[in-house]
Motif scaffolding. Structure first.
Motif, PDB file in Angstrom:
ATOM      1  N   LEU A  50       8.370  20.389  57.598  1.00 31.05           N
ATOM      2  CA  LEU A  50       9.549  20.407  58.477  1.00 31.05           C
ATOM      3  C   LEU A  50       9.111  20.333  59.936  1.00 31.05           C
ATOM      4  CD1 LEU A  50      12.583  20.823  59.010  1.00 31.05           C
ATOM      5  CD2 LEU A  50      12.247  23.259  58.663  1.00 31.05           C
ATOM      6  N   LEU A  51       8.068  21.097  60.288  1.00 33.40           N
ATOM      7  CA  LEU A  51       7.590  21.104  61.680  1.00 33.40           C
ATOM      8  C   LEU A  51       7.033  19.744  62.079  1.00 33.40           C
ATOM      9  CD1 LEU A  51       5.751  24.574  61.746  1.00 33.40           C
ATOM     10  CD2 LEU A  51       8.005  24.024  62.676  1.00 33.40           C
ATOM     11  N   LEU A  56      14.042  15.003  56.756  1.00 38.99           N
ATOM     12  CA  LEU A  56      14.137  15.982  57.844  1.00 38.99           C
ATOM     13  C   LEU A  56      15.529  16.607  57.875  1.00 38.99           C
ATOM     14  CD1 LEU A  56      13.059  17.362  60.405  1.00 38.99           C
ATOM     15  CD2 LEU A  56      13.728  15.338  61.696  1.00 38.99           C
ATOM     16  N   THR A  57      16.547  15.764  57.744  1.00 38.46           N
ATOM     17  CA  THR A  57      17.933  16.266  57.746  1.00 38.46           C
ATOM     18  C   THR A  57      18.137  17.246  56.591  1.00 38.46           C
ATOM     19  OG1 THR A  57      18.662  14.155  58.657  1.00 38.46           O
ATOM     20  CG2 THR A  57      20.366  15.555  57.684  1.00 38.46           C
ATOM     21  N   ALA A  58      17.622  16.880  55.424  1.00 37.19           N
ATOM     22  CA  ALA A  58      17.782  17.743  54.240  1.00 37.19           C
ATOM     23  C   ALA A  58      17.039  19.060  54.429  1.00 37.19           C
ATOM     24  CB  ALA A  58      17.273  17.011  53.010  1.00 37.19           C
ATOM     25  N   GLN A  59      15.816  18.980  54.978  1.00 36.95           N
ATOM     26  CA  GLN A  59      15.025  20.206  55.161  1.00 36.95           C
ATOM     27  C   GLN A  59      15.636  21.114  56.220  1.00 36.95           C
ATOM     28  OE1 GLN A  59      10.838  20.344  55.228  1.00 36.95           O
ATOM     29  NE2 GLN A  59      10.527  18.688  53.765  1.00 36.95           N
ATOM     30  N   LYS A  60      16.214  20.507  57.265  1.00 38.11           N
ATOM     31  CA  LYS A  60      16.865  21.319  58.305  1.00 38.11           C
ATOM     32  C   LYS A  60      18.092  22.038  57.727  1.00 38.11           C
ATOM     33  CE  LYS A  60      17.341  19.315  62.484  1.00 38.11           C
ATOM     34  NZ  LYS A  60      17.485  18.176  63.433  1.00 38.11           N
ATOM     35  N   ARG A  61      18.816  21.314  56.880  1.00 39.21           N
ATOM     36  CA  ARG A  61      20.011  21.910  56.246  1.00 39.21           C
ATOM     37  C   ARG A  61      19.583  23.097  55.360  1.00 39.21           C
ATOM     38  NH1 ARG A  61      22.139  17.359  54.113  1.00 39.21           N
ATOM     39  NH2 ARG A  61      20.998  17.725  52.182  1.00 39.21           N
ATOM     40  N   ASP A  62      18.518  22.873  54.569  1.00 35.54           N
ATOM     41  CA  ASP A  62      18.019  23.940  53.683  1.00 35.54           C
ATOM     42  C   ASP A  62      17.558  25.146  54.503  1.00 35.54           C
ATOM     43  OD1 ASP A  62      18.543  22.309  51.585  1.00 35.54           O
ATOM     44  OD2 ASP A  62      16.453  21.750  51.194  1.00 35.54           O
TER      45      ASP A  62
END
Lengths: 274, 104
Positions: B12-13, B85-91
């Motif tokens: 994510l980072l 990235l969008t999915a990981q930020k949401r999670d």
């Protein structure tokens, strides 16, 4: 630092393009930073694990492409044989060799197909980096599939030598094409095993591949059912083609037995069972 | 911040660091350090195996160039990487909300 990283990369089996890339990035990083980069041994081990997984996955794709080409060549060769008068199985120069080669041309591609499909399935399923044991399964399946394809190509050459068939040169050319593509893929599979992949983990088996681990304890029963179903299908085809049940049984029974024998002989090698 | 915390969210980072603009390896380490005001100190060289892994998964792409006589590889986010990235930020947001709800 750079020399040490180079040594560690070489020791971990990372050479060529990947090693050059890692060293170039290390040089750039050290020039930009205050000289801190980390433990070369740990970094090389992590890079080797990523490279080993990536190479194994690519080698599996290459092997699958070579196997597909070999499969197409195999079908084309049978069409060429069927274009002339199809020889009787016992009419070879040496009847024993003729029968053996013809049977091998029926059974080897089946082993190759199963091993090839399982190889690609596992290659697509594993994470990056994957446990070393899982990658070994991919490469073992690839080795069996490619060996089967290589033997099939060799059998075509023997078949042409044993029987009077039409389009001999074309069949030999197809066998040669298969031989070259399979050999190239085999070299890639071999090279994919060089990087020392460090993550530990279980190799798993086909029941892990299909996500049904509860069926593991019924392995032999499932294979017996599958052998029966394949044998029955072969009986039906033989019956339809030759007109008698006896002719169907001549095809179906050996087919079912071959499935059981292949499971017994290659079950562990292909990680079909533990 | 404890090293295992940042390691657990390394993907994510890294994806977040190159989301705005393509960056080379050291610039990524710096971008993460600066944006987190020093909270995330990634082990310098260990960032490269992670970048190779993300590139192998087609989440990042890279281009090589020559800068001051040195070979430099710049990483950028792919369309697949942007979706990831969008999915990981949401999670991550859902995770933070859940932890805050429990620990409030």
């Amino acid at each position: 630092m750079i020399d040490e990283l180079q040594r560690e990369l070489a020791a971990a089996g990372v050479r060529g393009r990947w090693a050059r890339r890692a060293l170039e990035e290390a040089v750039d990083h050290l020039e930009e930073s205050d000289g801190d980069f980390g433990d070369p041994h740990a970094i090389a081990a992590q890079i080797a694990s990523v490279v080993g997984t990536t190479r194994t996955r690519r080698a599996a794709w290459a092997a699958f492409a070579a196997l597909s080409l070999t499969g197409a060549a195999y079908l084309a060769a049978w069409f060429l044989v069927a274009d002339g008068s199809q020889p009787d199985i016992t009419s070879g120069r040496s009847p024993a060799v003729g029968v053996a080669v013809t049977l091998a041309l029926f059974f080897l591609p089946q082993v190759t197909f199963v091993a090839g499909v399982l190889m690609l399935w596992r290659a697509l399923r594993v994470p990056t980096p994957a446990p070393a044991a899982e990658l070994r399964v991919v490469r073992r399946r690839a080795a069996v599939a490619l060996a089967g394809a290589l033997a099939t190509a060799g059998c075509w050459a023997l078949y042409v030598q044993q029987f009077q068939v039409a389009h001999e040169s074309a069949i030999l050319a197809l066998a040669g094409l298969a031989l070259v593509s399979v050999s190239a893929a085999a070299a890639l599979v071999r090279a994919a095993g060089r990087p020392r992949v460090t993550p530990e983990g279980a190799a798993g088996d086909v029941f892990d591949d299909v996500g049904l681990p509860a069926l593991r304890s019924h392995g032999w029963s499932l294979v017996a059912c599958m052998a029966g179903a394949i044998g029955l299908a072969a009986v039906a085809v033989g019956w339809h083609a030759e007109g008698t049940v006896a002719d169907g049984l001549v095809r179906g029974v050996p087919e079912a037995l071959a499935v059981l024998a292949a499971y017994a002989a290659l079950g562990r090698v292909l990680a079909l069972r533990r | 911040m404890r090293a295992d915390v940042s390691r657990g969210h390394l993907d994510l980072l890294l994806l977040g660091a190159v989301a705005k603009e393509p960056l080379h390896g050291y610039a990524i380490v710096e971008a993460i350090r600066d944006a987190s005001e020093g909270a995330f100190e990634l082990g310098e060289g260990t960032v490269y195996p992670a970048l190779y892994r993300l590139e192998a998964g087609a989440l990042l792409a890279s281009d090589a160039s020559t800068v001051n006589g040195r070979r430099r590889r710049t990483y950028r986010l792919t369309a697949k990487g942007r979706r990831e990235l969008t999915a990981q930020k949401r999670d991550w947001s859902a995770f933070v909300r859940a932890v805050e709800a429990v620990t409030a």
